[in-house]
Enzyme design. Sequence first.
Site, PDB file in Angstrom:
ATOM      1  N   TYR A 159     148.021  30.061  81.135  1.00 19.57           N
ATOM      2  CA  TYR A 159     147.112  29.468  82.119  1.00 19.57           C
ATOM      3  C   TYR A 159     147.145  27.949  82.130  1.00 19.57           C
ATOM      4  CZ  TYR A 159     144.638  33.950  81.161  1.00 19.57           C
ATOM      5  OH  TYR A 159     144.293  35.242  80.953  1.00 19.57           O
ATOM      6  N   GLY A 204     131.748  36.340  81.943  1.00 15.95           N
ATOM      7  CA  GLY A 204     132.350  35.197  82.625  1.00 15.95           C
ATOM      8  C   GLY A 204     131.751  33.841  82.341  1.00 15.95           C
ATOM      9  N   GLU A 244     128.065  41.350  80.133  1.00 16.57           N
ATOM     10  CA  GLU A 244     129.350  41.624  79.481  1.00 16.57           C
ATOM     11  C   GLU A 244     130.046  40.350  79.007  1.00 16.57           C
ATOM     12  OE1 GLU A 244     131.471  43.539  82.675  1.00 16.57           O
ATOM     13  OE2 GLU A 244     130.399  45.435  82.429  1.00 16.57           O
ATOM     14  N   PRO A 245     129.366  39.543  78.216  1.00 17.42           N
ATOM     15  CA  PRO A 245     130.025  38.308  77.774  1.00 17.42           C
ATOM     16  C   PRO A 245     131.127  38.592  76.758  1.00 17.42           C
ATOM     17  CG  PRO A 245     127.990  38.603  76.563  1.00 17.42           C
ATOM     18  CD  PRO A 245     128.048  39.735  77.568  1.00 17.42           C
ATOM     19  N   GLY A 246     132.226  37.908  76.879  1.00 17.87           N
ATOM     20  CA  GLY A 246     133.301  38.025  75.894  1.00 17.87           C
ATOM     21  C   GLY A 246     133.531  36.673  75.261  1.00 17.87           C
ATOM     22  N   ARG A 247     134.243  35.823  75.998  1.00 15.90           N
ATOM     23  CA  ARG A 247     134.573  34.479  75.550  1.00 15.90           C
ATOM     24  C   ARG A 247     133.358  33.723  75.011  1.00 15.90           C
ATOM     25  NH1 ARG A 247     138.673  31.731  78.322  1.00 15.90           N
ATOM     26  NH2 ARG A 247     138.388  33.340  79.882  1.00 15.90           N
ATOM     27  N   ARG A 276     147.245  31.546  75.760  1.00  8.94           N
ATOM     28  CA  ARG A 276     146.515  30.890  76.849  1.00  8.94           C
ATOM     29  C   ARG A 276     147.122  29.569  77.337  1.00  8.94           C
ATOM     30  NH1 ARG A 276     141.988  29.211  76.670  1.00  8.94           N
ATOM     31  NH2 ARG A 276     141.262  29.916  78.691  1.00  8.94           N
ATOM     32  N   CYS A 322     161.650  30.461  71.548  1.00  9.47           N
ATOM     33  CA  CYS A 322     162.733  29.953  72.388  1.00  9.47           C
ATOM     34  C   CYS A 322     162.362  30.027  73.861  1.00  9.47           C
ATOM     35  CB  CYS A 322     164.004  30.729  72.091  1.00  9.47           C
ATOM     36  SG  CYS A 322     164.513  30.491  70.394  1.00  9.47           S
ATOM     37  N   GLU A 323     161.403  29.225  74.245  1.00 12.28           N
ATOM     38  CA  GLU A 323     160.939  29.097  75.622  1.00 12.28           C
ATOM     39  C   GLU A 323     160.422  27.668  75.777  1.00 12.28           C
ATOM     40  OE1 GLU A 323     160.481  31.449  78.157  1.00 12.28           O
ATOM     41  OE2 GLU A 323     160.862  33.304  77.053  1.00 12.28           O
TER      42      GLU A 323
HETATM   43  C1  LIG Z   1     137.191  40.288  80.949  1.00 14.03           C
HETATM   44  C2  LIG Z   1     135.948  40.935  81.382  1.00 14.03           C
HETATM   45  C3  LIG Z   1     134.705  40.511  80.886  1.00 14.03           C
HETATM   46  C4  LIG Z   1     134.547  39.350  79.931  1.00 14.03           C
HETATM   47  O1  LIG Z   1     134.878  38.135  80.479  1.00 14.03           O
HETATM   48  P1  LIG Z   1     134.507  36.781  79.682  1.00 14.03           P
HETATM   49  O2  LIG Z   1     134.944  35.717  80.579  1.00 14.03           O
HETATM   50  O3  LIG Z   1     135.255  36.804  78.408  1.00 14.03           O
HETATM   51  O4  LIG Z   1     133.027  36.771  79.480  1.00 14.03           O
HETATM   52  C5  LIG Z   1     133.583  41.192  81.287  1.00 14.03           C
HETATM   53  N1  LIG Z   1     133.656  42.234  82.152  1.00 14.03           N
HETATM   54  C6  LIG Z   1     134.836  42.665  82.664  1.00 14.03           C
HETATM   55  C7  LIG Z   1     134.847  43.806  83.590  1.00 14.03           C
HETATM   56  C8  LIG Z   1     136.013  42.028  82.301  1.00 14.03           C
HETATM   57  O5  LIG Z   1     137.166  42.451  82.798  1.00 14.03           O
END
Ligand SMILES: *Cc1c(COP(=O)(O)O)cnc(C)c1O
Length: 418
Positions: free
Chosen positions: A322, A244, A279-282, A318, A348-349
């Site tokens: 959002y 997050g 759990e970093p993604g973004r 996105r 077409c939106e």
């Molecule tokens: C989506 C998600 C993440 C990653 O979120 P980011 O904002 O991309 O860091 C981590 N853990 C869980 C359970 C998620 O659903």
Amino acid sequence: MVEEIYPHIYYQNGILEIEGVKAEKLAEEFGTPLYVYSRKALEYWFSEFDGAFKELPHITCFAVKSCSNVHVLKVLKELGAGADTVSVGEIFRALNAGIDPKKIVFAGVGKRPDEIEYALEKGILMFNVESESELYTINRVAENLGKVAPIAFRVNPEVDPKTHPYISTGLKESKFGVTLEEAVDLYRKARELKWLNPIGIHFHIGSQITEPSVFKEAAVKVANLVKELHSLGIEIEFFDAGGGLGINYNPAEPPIPATELAKQIVPIVKELGCKLILEPGRRISGNAGVLLTRIIYKKERENKLFYIVDAGMNDLARPSLYGAYHHIIPATLKVSPTKTADVVGPICETGDILAKDRELPLLEEGEIIAILSAGAYGFTMASNYNSRPRPAEVLVENGKPRLIRQRETLADLIAREF
Ligand SMILES: *Cc1c(COP(=O)(O)O)cnc(C)c1O
């Protein structure tokens, strides 16, 4: 002269390059729309994040849903990443990238028995359980397989992450996890079940969080629960603080250092004596990728300028989903005056807008522009809407581009319709 936009994404004498390769050249060679990732940028963002937690035993589990190309996962695996997954498909991808199953966590509110079975067979680190019913299902599947399931509960610490409502997951009204009040009782139940081994606790309060103090607020609440569990003799080995951490979608603003996040949670987890999971993604993939697109047409109405590009909401969802901001820059730096314009796709939106009322330099038909911060929730959210084949993906490594996913073809569109 080099003008950095994001690490490894920069103008060199006015020409946009990604890790040493010109954006124009990539567009020419691989076509547009095109997702481009930089290996060095992935390494940069991973190290920046992972390094912030070095004083604690920890696993950085990359959130696969943010960018799930197996070659991207391989890069991160080589750096020591684990995987945060939310489906069997993601576990499959992570294993294919060579990620150690003992570094894979599995969350999601709706895990099916067959998915649980797959994950158990592969020997993942733990299931992040989101309801009491799921607990019994995991126990049953584990019994059938004769294999004990390691679990954590995903608790909902009820803090407001102060981000977009669609990506807030830790509020009281959210569908995710179990409440702090329910949790103790559920851990007791889990302990009684023969085929379950409660080893962790998990929370994930939302995405694109730019206020680090909310992580502390959540961690304190969850740590209190862990202390209570320890007093009941339930040993919690893994403290999973989720993902997050936000990124700077505007390159003019500085990113929040990952050390700011570490400061909030490391002391708390240290005191508990737990191992930390993140759990970093973004944060890892977001600014390591761009979406290149070509301006097909320019359309001018009274006081309104449209750039119609060959990427649409099906390629990058996105902005329409959002109202998200993605910075847009031309492949060739302009000194011309700017003009307010909408950058729109061919779908077409009416909602197929990539940038609204944006101050942009005057651009011409045929030019390449880069939509920045597209490495996370870009390709993974792409669809075939309007029967558009999904874009190709390219990974640039040390000045060399490598095609890591072919552009879909027209034949691909109907390949499963027999
Ligand atoms: C989506 C998600 C993440 C990653 O979120 P980011 O904002 O991309 O860091 C981590 N853990 C869980 C359970 C998620 O659903």
